[in-house]
Scaffold this motif. Structure first.
Motif, PDB file in Angstrom:
ATOM      1  N   LEU A 143     -47.804 127.966-104.032  1.00 25.14           N
ATOM      2  CA  LEU A 143     -48.166 128.418-105.381  1.00 25.14           C
ATOM      3  C   LEU A 143     -47.712 127.376-106.392  1.00 25.14           C
ATOM      4  O   LEU A 143     -46.590 126.864-106.305  1.00 25.14           O
ATOM      5  N   GLY A 219     -51.806 128.569-110.078  1.00 25.11           N
ATOM      6  CA  GLY A 219     -50.816 129.255-110.898  1.00 25.11           C
ATOM      7  C   GLY A 219     -51.381 129.689-112.237  1.00 25.11           C
ATOM      8  O   GLY A 219     -52.454 129.251-112.646  1.00 25.11           O
ATOM      9  N   ILE A 236     -46.317 135.438-108.601  1.00 26.77           N
ATOM     10  CA  ILE A 236     -45.288 134.959-107.673  1.00 26.77           C
ATOM     11  C   ILE A 236     -45.040 136.001-106.582  1.00 26.77           C
ATOM     12  O   ILE A 236     -45.013 135.673-105.393  1.00 26.77           O
ATOM     13  N   PRO A 241     -45.071 132.919-101.840  1.00 31.90           N
ATOM     14  CA  PRO A 241     -45.199 131.499-101.493  1.00 31.90           C
ATOM     15  C   PRO A 241     -44.115 131.022-100.533  1.00 31.90           C
ATOM     16  O   PRO A 241     -42.934 131.317-100.714  1.00 31.90           O
ATOM     17  N   MET A 244     -43.520 126.038-103.333  1.00 33.64           N
ATOM     18  CA  MET A 244     -43.987 125.990-104.726  1.00 33.64           C
ATOM     19  C   MET A 244     -43.929 124.553-105.217  1.00 33.64           C
ATOM     20  O   MET A 244     -43.099 123.762-104.766  1.00 33.64           O
ATOM     21  N   CYS A 273     -38.185 130.867-110.973  1.00 31.06           N
ATOM     22  CA  CYS A 273     -39.319 131.075-110.057  1.00 31.06           C
ATOM     23  C   CYS A 273     -38.813 131.304-108.634  1.00 31.06           C
ATOM     24  O   CYS A 273     -39.343 132.159-107.908  1.00 31.06           O
ATOM     25  N   ALA A 277     -39.475 134.495-106.339  1.00 32.52           N
ATOM     26  CA  ALA A 277     -40.246 134.314-105.103  1.00 32.52           C
ATOM     27  C   ALA A 277     -39.502 134.841-103.886  1.00 32.52           C
ATOM     28  O   ALA A 277     -40.105 135.361-102.945  1.00 32.52           O
TER      29      ALA A 277
END
Lengths: 332, 332
Positions: A143, A219, A236, A241, A244, A273, A277
């Motif tokens: 991602l 994204g 997310i 993912p 990333m 992130c 995730a």
């Protein structure tokens, strides 16, 4: 959302290349999906495809006319409507990502209904999505996330998919926005999905796949953009993912559209992130940075990439200037 | 979304009290909005309001019949429809948060149109919302967040608002879900808003207010619920909370509906919420915990609250058992 290919790209009366950027994107990333381009008098854009009329495009197998140009002032002009109506009458579906919908133009809606052809307004979901289950899916997923909106996430994932396929690997680009959907002919217009179903839509977008297959998921937004972070969070979680990439525009000083919100650092964006995730994929990790250095000269761009690479300890590339091969090396 | 008060509460043929929990909530939190209850043969629920027919309710000033009972199997039965149609014909609007919409029942839609009355399906937004600006608003705001969905966030914020008003302070409860909307007559059904406009809807929900006015904003979902965290993120950003309370159900072992996802700790939930909240309000802080101890006996509940209070260094209350006065003390 699924469009029939190949396309006739409609450039209309685009005043310049920028106005036709959707058409240029389709031609760049999926030339095999394009039989030609349709230009009207006054058009100053050119995708480098053969100019042709509707009948010729149909004869060459075109299934869908894709509106690859922005409509000025949000108006679908009468000259456009004449061409679009003729395209339906000649046997083409229509697809567009305009702010106003093709289906809201009465003569187009009537003609499409009478002819049995589809009008694809790719900003609007064409089906219902489930609530996300969070269940782990097979296959690999990357991602793109970013410090801000509009900093190169779609381009980065299209480039990664292209590089992966050039190496003979199994991979797919998964579109979450209207331009990506028009380029590949399918995807989810995530920002138009109803709140409860955002993460579920992403689960549907990127289904179970063979163990060595990579999905490169486009994204959207940024966890630090106060208008859109909820969309990013759902993306997310739904994407789960394995990998990333962080996308960044190094000369930007504030969040797009919000002068009172500064751009977050790469490091804090990545930390946020990664934390998000890991909820749906504890093995999530960053594999590189995709930096849009278009606003820098060659020396400054090289210095910028070197600096980011040293700071993050990950390959930092500009997908346009350097390609994304070094990130794909990490995935392999 | 804005309903006319006062209400006639429709309990239908509710088989038990639980089936009428929406009506019970309206009666508990806004008795002044209720002129009476309408019960059909076989109804086993009772809000403690005067039983009355439609004509009597209209004579007593009722403006809206609120469906305060869940419909079994997602079917709006013929006996219900007869009553609802008669209510419209007698001059009432209808409001419901059912899974199927009142407006999708042809005879109700036709009657409402003919009589000029409104059908409020409060699960569905009745207007468009703007994209969030992130601009700081005046007044004070408290947002309930939680370790999971359905752990007492609506109850906590209703209780905080009631306590604040009982002390003579200026305050309002801001509903983000259908039950809250039916209780107060207004709000935003956040989980049904289109993705791009979630945070903007919350900005509209809680507008500029006098400096000493508190909005108590109903929470939704959890940043750790993989199905709904995007909604929660948008709610945190749009709410710009000065204060947050963490809501928790101490006996739950996994996220609602997702047996493979464990409940996060209070501490990690609070850290994630605080990090998100500081984007749009750097002064955001936690002021207490609202713990739903209904599943514990009195001793265990007291021990649970004492433990959480010691761990967090903040007042830990059960809004039902202990009230929320100690949290309001912190706000004052």
């Amino acid at each position: 959302m699924s469009l029939q290919t190949p396309y006739l790209l409609f450039l209309g009366d685009a005043p310049d290349m920028l106005a036709a950027k959707v058409a240029l994107g389709v031609k760049q990333w999926r030339p095999e999906n394009c039989v030609g381009q349709y230009r009207m008098p006054g058009c100053n854009a050119d995708c480098g495809l053969p100019d042709m009329g509707i009948e010729e495009a149909v004869a060459k197998g075109a299934k869908t006319l894709v509106v690859g140009v922005a409509n000025r002032g949000g108006v679908i002009s009468d000259p456009w409507i004449d061409v679009l109506k003729a395209a339906i009458e000649s046997g083409l579906d229509l697809a567009a990502g305009l702010h106003n919908r093709l289906a809201d133009v009465p003569v187009l809606a009537e003609t499409a209904r009478a002819m049995g052809h589809a009008l694809h307004d790719v900003r609007v979901p064409d089906r219902l999505y489930p609530i996300a289950s969070g269940a782990k899916r097979t296959g690999k997923r990357l991602l793109a996330v970013g410090t801000d909106c509009s900093c190169g996430k779609m381009y980065a994932t299209l480039a990664l998919d292209a590089e992966m396929r050039a190496r003979g690997r199994a991979s797919a680009f998964r579109a979450t926005g209207q331009t990506g959907i028009l380029i590949t002919g399918e995807g989810v217009p995530l920002d138009a999905v109803v709140a409860d179903f955002m993460a579920g839509a992403v689960e549907v977008l990127s289904p179970d796949a063979p163990p060595d297959h990579w999905d490169f998921i486009e994204g959207q937004g940024s966890l630090f953009h106060p208008s859109f972070a909820g969309v990013t969070m759902a993306l997310i979680h739904g994407a789960q993912p394995d990998a990333m990439v962080i996308c960044h525009e190094p000369t930007r000083t504030h969040m797009r559209g919000l002068p009172h919100y500064p751009i977050p650092s790469l490091e804090e964006t990545m930390a946020a992130c990664l934390s998000a995730a890991k909820l749906t994929n504890p093995a999530a990790r960053f594999v590189g940075a995709c930096v849009n250095t278009a606003a820098l000269d060659a020396d400054a761009a090289a210095a910028c990439l070197a600096d980011i690479e040293a700071r993050l300890g990950l390959p930092a590339v500009d997908p346009v200037r350097t390609g994304v091969g070094r990130i794909v090396d990490v995935l392999e």
